[in-house]
Write a protein that holds these residues in place. Structure first.
Motif, PDB file in Angstrom:
ATOM      1  N   LEU A 572       0.819  -1.211   0.000  1.00 58.97           N
ATOM      2  CA  LEU A 572       0.000   0.000   0.000  1.00 58.97           C
ATOM      3  C   LEU A 572       0.854   1.262   0.000  1.00 58.97           C
ATOM      4  O   LEU A 572       0.440   2.300  -0.538  1.00 58.97           O
ATOM      5  N   PHE A 573       2.036   1.200   0.589  1.00 61.67           N
ATOM      6  CA  PHE A 573       2.937   2.353   0.544  1.00 61.67           C
ATOM      7  C   PHE A 573       3.184   2.794  -0.894  1.00 61.67           C
ATOM      8  O   PHE A 573       3.344   3.979  -1.176  1.00 61.67           O
ATOM      9  N   TYR A 574       3.235   1.840  -1.803  1.00 64.68           N
ATOM     10  CA  TYR A 574       3.592   2.148  -3.183  1.00 64.68           C
ATOM     11  C   TYR A 574       2.558   3.050  -3.856  1.00 64.68           C
ATOM     12  O   TYR A 574       2.881   3.790  -4.794  1.00 64.68           O
ATOM     13  N   PHE A 575       1.306   2.999  -3.393  1.00 62.02           N
ATOM     14  CA  PHE A 575       0.272   3.859  -3.969  1.00 62.02           C
ATOM     15  C   PHE A 575       0.603   5.330  -3.753  1.00 62.02           C
ATOM     16  O   PHE A 575       0.207   6.183  -4.553  1.00 62.02           O
ATOM     17  N   THR A 576       1.309   5.643  -2.672  1.00 61.85           N
ATOM     18  CA  THR A 576       1.582   7.044  -2.356  1.00 61.85           C
ATOM     19  C   THR A 576       2.652   7.637  -3.251  1.00 61.85           C
ATOM     20  O   THR A 576       2.879   8.851  -3.210  1.00 61.85           O
ATOM     21  N   LEU A 577       3.331   6.825  -4.060  1.00 57.98           N
ATOM     22  CA  LEU A 577       4.303   7.358  -5.003  1.00 57.98           C
ATOM     23  C   LEU A 577       3.618   8.078  -6.156  1.00 57.98           C
ATOM     24  O   LEU A 577       4.233   8.918  -6.824  1.00 57.98           O
ATOM     25  N   PHE A 578       2.354   7.751  -6.392  1.00 59.53           N
ATOM     26  CA  PHE A 578       1.606   8.360  -7.490  1.00 59.53           C
ATOM     27  C   PHE A 578       0.950   9.656  -7.013  1.00 59.53           C
ATOM     28  O   PHE A 578       0.641   9.812  -5.831  1.00 59.53           O
ATOM     29  N   GLN A 580      -1.816  12.652  -6.230  1.00 58.53           N
ATOM     30  CA  GLN A 580      -3.161  12.608  -5.659  1.00 58.53           C
ATOM     31  C   GLN A 580      -4.194  12.491  -6.775  1.00 58.53           C
ATOM     32  O   GLN A 580      -4.075  13.123  -7.824  1.00 58.53           O
ATOM     33  N   ASP A 581      -5.212  11.656  -6.544  1.00 52.70           N
ATOM     34  CA  ASP A 581      -6.316  11.435  -7.485  1.00 52.70           C
ATOM     35  C   ASP A 581      -5.848  10.842  -8.808  1.00 52.70           C
ATOM     36  O   ASP A 581      -6.547  10.933  -9.819  1.00 52.70           O
ATOM     37  N   PHE A 582      -4.694  10.211  -8.810  1.00 53.13           N
ATOM     38  CA  PHE A 582      -4.147   9.620 -10.037  1.00 53.13           C
ATOM     39  C   PHE A 582      -4.738   8.228 -10.228  1.00 53.13           C
ATOM     40  O   PHE A 582      -4.694   7.389  -9.331  1.00 53.13           O
ATOM     41  N   ASP A 583      -5.313   7.976 -11.411  1.00 57.51           N
ATOM     42  CA  ASP A 583      -5.810   6.639 -11.742  1.00 57.51           C
ATOM     43  C   ASP A 583      -4.625   5.773 -12.161  1.00 57.51           C
ATOM     44  O   ASP A 583      -3.996   6.009 -13.199  1.00 57.51           O
ATOM     45  N   ILE A 584      -4.327   4.764 -11.362  1.00 58.30           N
ATOM     46  CA  ILE A 584      -3.141   3.930 -11.571  1.00 58.30           C
ATOM     47  C   ILE A 584      -3.518   2.718 -12.417  1.00 58.30           C
ATOM     48  O   ILE A 584      -4.368   1.919 -12.011  1.00 58.30           O
ATOM     49  N   PRO A 585      -2.916   2.536 -13.595  1.00 58.81           N
ATOM     50  CA  PRO A 585      -3.175   1.316 -14.374  1.00 58.81           C
ATOM     51  C   PRO A 585      -2.680   0.093 -13.603  1.00 58.81           C
ATOM     52  O   PRO A 585      -1.576   0.097 -13.053  1.00 58.81           O
ATOM     53  N   THR A 586      -3.489  -0.938 -13.560  1.00 59.49           N
ATOM     54  CA  THR A 586      -3.103  -2.132 -12.797  1.00 59.49           C
ATOM     55  C   THR A 586      -1.848  -2.782 -13.371  1.00 59.49           C
ATOM     56  O   THR A 586      -1.006  -3.273 -12.612  1.00 59.49           O
ATOM     57  N   ARG A 587      -1.684  -2.767 -14.704  1.00 61.48           N
ATOM     58  CA  ARG A 587      -0.490  -3.388 -15.290  1.00 61.48           C
ATOM     59  C   ARG A 587       0.763  -2.634 -14.850  1.00 61.48           C
ATOM     60  O   ARG A 587       1.815  -3.238 -14.652  1.00 61.48           O
ATOM     61  N   THR A 628     -11.566   2.046 -10.009  1.00 62.28           N
ATOM     62  CA  THR A 628     -12.135   3.219 -10.688  1.00 62.28           C
ATOM     63  C   THR A 628     -12.624   2.912 -12.098  1.00 62.28           C
ATOM     64  O   THR A 628     -13.584   3.500 -12.559  1.00 62.28           O
ATOM     65  N   LYS A 629     -11.947   1.987 -12.793  1.00 62.24           N
ATOM     66  CA  LYS A 629     -12.371   1.638 -14.148  1.00 62.24           C
ATOM     67  C   LYS A 629     -12.161   0.149 -14.381  1.00 62.24           C
ATOM     68  O   LYS A 629     -11.224  -0.450 -13.853  1.00 62.24           O
ATOM     69  N   LYS A 630     -13.056  -0.435 -15.200  1.00 63.24           N
ATOM     70  CA  LYS A 630     -12.948  -1.842 -15.556  1.00 63.24           C
ATOM     71  C   LYS A 630     -12.654  -1.997 -17.042  1.00 63.24           C
ATOM     72  O   LYS A 630     -12.978  -1.132 -17.851  1.00 63.24           O
ATOM     73  N   LYS A 631     -12.065  -3.130 -17.377  1.00 60.77           N
ATOM     74  CA  LYS A 631     -11.891  -3.485 -18.775  1.00 60.77           C
ATOM     75  C   LYS A 631     -13.205  -4.033 -19.322  1.00 60.77           C
ATOM     76  O   LYS A 631     -14.147  -4.297 -18.563  1.00 60.77           O
ATOM     77  N   LEU A 632     -13.267  -4.242 -20.625  1.00 61.80           N
ATOM     78  CA  LEU A 632     -14.487  -4.752 -21.243  1.00 61.80           C
ATOM     79  C   LEU A 632     -14.827  -6.156 -20.739  1.00 61.80           C
ATOM     80  O   LEU A 632     -16.001  -6.528 -20.681  1.00 61.80           O
ATOM     81  N   ASN A 633     -13.803  -6.922 -20.355  1.00 59.31           N
ATOM     82  CA  ASN A 633     -14.045  -8.269 -19.849  1.00 59.31           C
ATOM     83  C   ASN A 633     -14.351  -8.304 -18.354  1.00 59.31           C
ATOM     84  O   ASN A 633     -14.479  -9.372 -17.761  1.00 59.31           O
ATOM     85  N   GLY A 634     -14.451  -7.121 -17.724  1.00 60.43           N
ATOM     86  CA  GLY A 634     -14.783  -7.051 -16.306  1.00 60.43           C
ATOM     87  C   GLY A 634     -13.599  -7.020 -15.373  1.00 60.43           C
ATOM     88  O   GLY A 634     -13.762  -6.809 -14.163  1.00 60.43           O
ATOM     89  N   ASN A 635     -12.386  -7.221 -15.883  1.00 58.67           N
ATOM     90  CA  ASN A 635     -11.199  -7.188 -15.035  1.00 58.67           C
ATOM     91  C   ASN A 635     -10.862  -5.751 -14.631  1.00 58.67           C
ATOM     92  O   ASN A 635     -11.323  -4.791 -15.237  1.00 58.67           O
ATOM     93  N   MET A 638      -8.154   0.268 -13.729  1.00 59.90           N
ATOM     94  CA  MET A 638      -7.570   1.395 -13.018  1.00 59.90           C
ATOM     95  C   MET A 638      -7.961   1.333 -11.536  1.00 59.90           C
ATOM     96  O   MET A 638      -9.084   0.946 -11.207  1.00 59.90           O
ATOM     97  N   VAL A 639      -7.044   1.761 -10.674  1.00 65.53           N
ATOM     98  CA  VAL A 639      -7.324   1.823  -9.239  1.00 65.53           C
ATOM     99  C   VAL A 639      -6.718   3.109  -8.682  1.00 65.53           C
ATOM    100  O   VAL A 639      -5.882   3.752  -9.327  1.00 65.53           O
ATOM    101  N   ARG A 640      -7.131   3.480  -7.496  1.00 66.27           N
ATOM    102  CA  ARG A 640      -6.502   4.586  -6.773  1.00 66.27           C
ATOM    103  C   ARG A 640      -6.887   4.492  -5.303  1.00 66.27           C
ATOM    104  O   ARG A 640      -7.816   3.770  -4.931  1.00 66.27           O
ATOM    105  N   LEU A 641      -6.181   5.246  -4.493  1.00 67.47           N
ATOM    106  CA  LEU A 641      -6.518   5.372  -3.086  1.00 67.47           C
ATOM    107  C   LEU A 641      -7.428   6.583  -2.910  1.00 67.47           C
ATOM    108  O   LEU A 641      -7.107   7.665  -3.403  1.00 67.47           O
ATOM    109  N   PRO A 642      -8.570   6.442  -2.224  1.00 70.57           N
ATOM    110  CA  PRO A 642      -9.343   7.630  -1.854  1.00 70.57           C
ATOM    111  C   PRO A 642      -8.463   8.611  -1.094  1.00 70.57           C
ATOM    112  O   PRO A 642      -7.505   8.219  -0.418  1.00 70.57           O
ATOM    113  N   ASP A 643      -8.783   9.880  -1.208  1.00 71.47           N
ATOM    114  CA  ASP A 643      -7.901  10.936  -0.713  1.00 71.47           C
ATOM    115  C   ASP A 643      -7.555  10.765   0.764  1.00 71.47           C
ATOM    116  O   ASP A 643      -6.402  10.907   1.169  1.00 71.47           O
TER     117      ASP A 643
END
Length: 786
Positions: A572-578, A580-587, A628-635, A638-643
């Motif tokens: 979870l620490f790694y999320f803070t490198l991005f 604020q409000d940044f949508d992080i691609p899962t890949r 925050t966002k899903k692919k067409l296949n439901g996977n 995008m993810v992010r941490l709430p503020d």
């Protein structure tokens, strides 16, 4: 009517007497089983440890507080059932002994560390194992029943083998996540590198130095595993990061030695010079291993102490159920409704309980209402009961609805009569019972476990009192935070008014500020419904709302504080490198986790990427990360941490020196330095690295060394569309590499940086595992020089 009442009371009395007889009979069997088992063991301490692990009296069987308590109860019952069966019939598992013993051992470990696993997945695999035990009972009793022939026995045996294979595979997947720990992700890479050393071809002194480091790290393994289940203060987290860095230095030193050895092999024609080079590289490795051992020894002496055990910190006040006039919104909970209905409308005739799990305000009551009023559910369950925290009963007989007040029934003396009528309806009809933050007669719940008409129960509050046998039949459903689209749909539904086109530009801002928490979304919509529909008015309310939402997140912050393992915290620490409000691609996130070694694969049947993906899905299911966002296949796309959560984890990562720039640490650990471990370029002029990267290019290389010689990752978020970002990145990398900085660099992430010009000397970064040049508009990459 009198005959019906007599029949119902007689039936209840019969069931009550039957329950008592079964209870006392089971107690006698269990005492005899445990006595036989403990007498038959040679190791008294082992027997006492086993008894402690399986002692049912240490579980509060009447009250279940959360998903982990449910798991603990189910595991206890299944393990207990298997022990009794194996003691009564020792040969019952002939042919599948190894599989049974492996699963049994893993489930016993899971019961001790149940908080580390995905509750839903672990319960599912436990129920599957219970089915295997029931099949073994059928095989045991088959010779006594003339109706069961050899063909039926053969089919049951084949089914047992197939189920055991599926259970082992499922458990391997579950434990791949839960088995992750600091001991695994930090120590295991050192073990792999030491095993890769040609120990038979190196000098005994070098061999001894490497093995001494490995043995010292192995001696810390039990302590490191214990840290996963305790709370550490700031100095404890700093200690963990320092150990991680020391282990990485060992891996780097061995890598350099192996690479140097390969180079010298290719130069064997040089004779004496090649031999001298081998001796020198071995001597250098031995010296580095001795230094690393001294650091590990120092860390071992100053081991951190836990602040409190799990669950010892003060529990925050729960958020009371919020009364609202809003009707539930199907668009925001479509996936959850579909998943729940598919589990409700099965052909299984036994009674099932489905608790909905999640923090306050996640939408458990909303989901229950949507399901209770669903047409397919109404058609499948002719009779329905829905309770609420205001002591009201909503009764549905087919499509006819009747509301009753329990307090009034008690006042007029008709409560018992109403309960008898309800009990008779449950026995007669396939029923759906929804308990929403309310009390339900315990006696009636006891009778439900014997119904075989396909009835179901949905709980919105896991603190509801349930009989043990109903707890065994539970199958939780976890609610996640809403996506941006789901959040906006819920917001517009709750606003109850049309939104002018000029205000729709605030859509993204509103969705991000609410963090996917339904209660927060509805509260914000109700607040705006009383304001003028103007940009100025809405912006003012939004600004104020940012300061008032921390209380609504208190429960999840408490959960994070008490239930996140040390391994999960570092992820979870790694999320803070991005930003604020940044949508992080899962890949991108998964690639970074793997490159830094925050996740490790166990076995040959999976990759670190598989483990990372399961870890991310678990964080989403537990409400710690927002999808925050899903692919067409439901996977997950995008993810992010709430503020609020990002602020929390940012403070924790800074205290733990995850970025490596803070000095408030214990002096004896020699951690009070300004060295950067993870360099992030956010174009922040208040950050000293801004002037090193974007400032005067005449900055001397030697002045960079104290800051960047130990950097592990460099991520740039300079997305300006001009030539400067690429040129500045090139100059900074060139100056750092020329001053022997970045030699430990694992990650170079320049995604979205416009045409970064890589220096020729980038080939010197021999430890680099991940180079991200996606969306940089680079046409060619220049050749590198080592």
């Amino acid at each position: 009517m009198e005959f019906l009442q007599s029949f119902v009371w007689g039936f209840v009395a019969y069931k009550f007497i039957k329950i008592l007889r079964e209870y006392y009979a089971r107690k006698v069997r269990e005492e005899e089983a445990w006595r036989t088992m403990t007498e038959g063991r040679n190791n008294k301490e082992e027997a006492e440890e086993m008894w402690h692990t399986l002692d049912r009296d240490k579980v509060d069987w009447a009250v279940v507080y959360d998903a982990e308590d449910w798991v603990k109860i189910v595991l206890s019952r299944v393990i207990e059932k298997l022990y009794v069966l194996r003691i009564q019939e020792p040969a019952v598992s002939t042919g599948v002994e190894e599989d049974i013993e492996w699963i049994q051992r893993e489930l016993m470990n899971a019961r001790v560390r149940y908080y580390s696993y995905s509750s839903e997945e672990l319960m599912e695999v436990t129920y599957d194992f219970k089915d295997v035990i029931d099949d073994l009972i059928i095989l045991r009793s088959a010779p006594k029943q003339s109706k069961v022939g050899n063909w039926e026995r053969c089919l049951v045996l084949i089914g047992i083998h197939k189920k055991l294979e599926l259970i082992k595979k499922s458990m391997s997947d579950i434990f791949a996540i839960s088995g992750q720990s600091v001991a695994n992700t930090v120590v295991s890479p050192v073990e792999e590198k030491v095993s890769a050393l040609p120990l038979g071809a190196i000098h005994p002194i070098t061999k001894k130095a490497a093995m001494r480091v490995l043995d010292k790290l192995r001696s810390l393994n039990p302590f490191l595993k214990g840290l996963e289940s305790v709370e550490l203060d700031n100095s404890g987290m700093v200690w963990t990061e320092e150990l991680s860095h020391v282990c990485l230095s060992a891996v780097t030193a061995i890598n350099h030695f192996i690479n140097k050895t390969e180079q010298l092999k290719r130069r064997s024609w040089m004779g004496f010079l090649s031999a001298f080079g081998k001796v020198k590289s071995q001597d250098k490795l031995a010296m580095e291993m001795d230094k690393i051992y001294a650091k590990i020894q120092n860390l071992s002496i100053h081991r951190p102490k836990p602040v409190n055990g799990r669950g010892q910190s003060t529990t925050p006040k729960s958020i009371p159920p919020q009364p609202t006039t809003q009707e539930p919104d199907l668009a925001s909970f479509g996936d959850d409704v579909q998943a729940m209905i598919s589990r409700l409308l099965t052909k299984d005739q036994s009674f099932k309980v489905i608790p909905t799990m999640g923090m306050e305000g996640i939408g458990r009551t909303t989901l229950a209402k949507l399901i209770f009023n669903n047409k397919a559910v109404i058609h499948h369950f002719p009779f329905g009961v829905c309770t609420s925290d205001d002591c009201r009963l909503l009764l549905r007989n087919k499509e006819k609805m009747v509301s009753s007040d329990l307090d009034q029934l008690l006042a007029v003396g008709s409560y018992e009569e109403e309960m008898q009528r309800l009990n008779a309806s449950f026995i007669k009809n396939r029923s759906l019972i929804v308990l929403d933050h309310s009390f339900f007669p315990y006696e009636m719940l006891q009778g439900l476990q014997y119904t075989l008409n396909g009835s179901r129960m949905i709980l919105t509050d896991t603190k509801t009192w349930l009989p043990p046998n109903l707890q065994m039949k539970s199958d939780p459903h976890s609610l996640r935070l809403r996506t941006d689209e789901e959040s906006w749909a819920l917001f517009t539904h709750a606003l109850k008014t049309s939104i002018p086109s000029e205000l729709r530009k605030l859509k993204d801002e509103i969705a991000k500020r609410c963090g996917g928490l339904p209660l927060l979304i509805v509260k914000f919509a109700e607040e705006l419904s009383h304001k003028d529909a103007t940009i100025e008015e809405w912006s003012t309310v939004l600004q104020q709302f940012n300061h008032d939402q921390k209380q609504l997140w208190s429960n999840i912050l408490y959960k994070i504080h008490n239930e996140s393992s040390l391994y999960m915290r570092r992820c979870l620490f790694y999320f803070t490198l991005f930003p604020q409000d940044f949508d992080i691609p899962t890949r991108r996130l998964i690639a970074l986790w793997v490159a830094e070694g925050l996740v490790q694969a166990k076995g040959d049947n999976e990759t670190p990427e598989d483990v990372a993906e399961r870890c991310l899905n678990l964080l989403i299911a537990q409400g710690m990360v927002q999808l925050t966002k899903k692919k067409l296949n439901g996977n997950v796309k995008m993810v992010r941490l709430p503020d609020v959560l990002r602020q929390y984890w940012l403070s924790k990562s800074q205290q733990a020196t995850f970025l490596g720039v803070h000095t408030n640490t214990r002096s004896e650990l020699s951690l009070g330095t300004n060295k950067v471990r993870r360099l992030i370029d956010h174009l922040d002029k208040e950050d000293i690295s801004f002037y090193h990267i974007h400032g005067d290019c005449n900055t001397t290389s030697t002045s960079l060394t104290p800051y960047y010689e130990g950097v592990l990752s460099f991520l740039s978020f300079d997305t300006r569309k001009e030539s400067k970002p690429g040129e500045e990145a090139r100059n900074f990398l060139r100056r750092c590499i020329s001053s022997d900085c970045f030699l430990w660099l694992l990650v170079l992430d320049l995604e979205n940086v416009f045409r970064p010009k890589l220096p020729d000397a980038i080939g010197k970064l021999t430890q680099l595992r991940y180079l991200d040049l996606r969306s940089t508009f680079l046409e060619t990459v220049s050749s590198v020089r080592i």
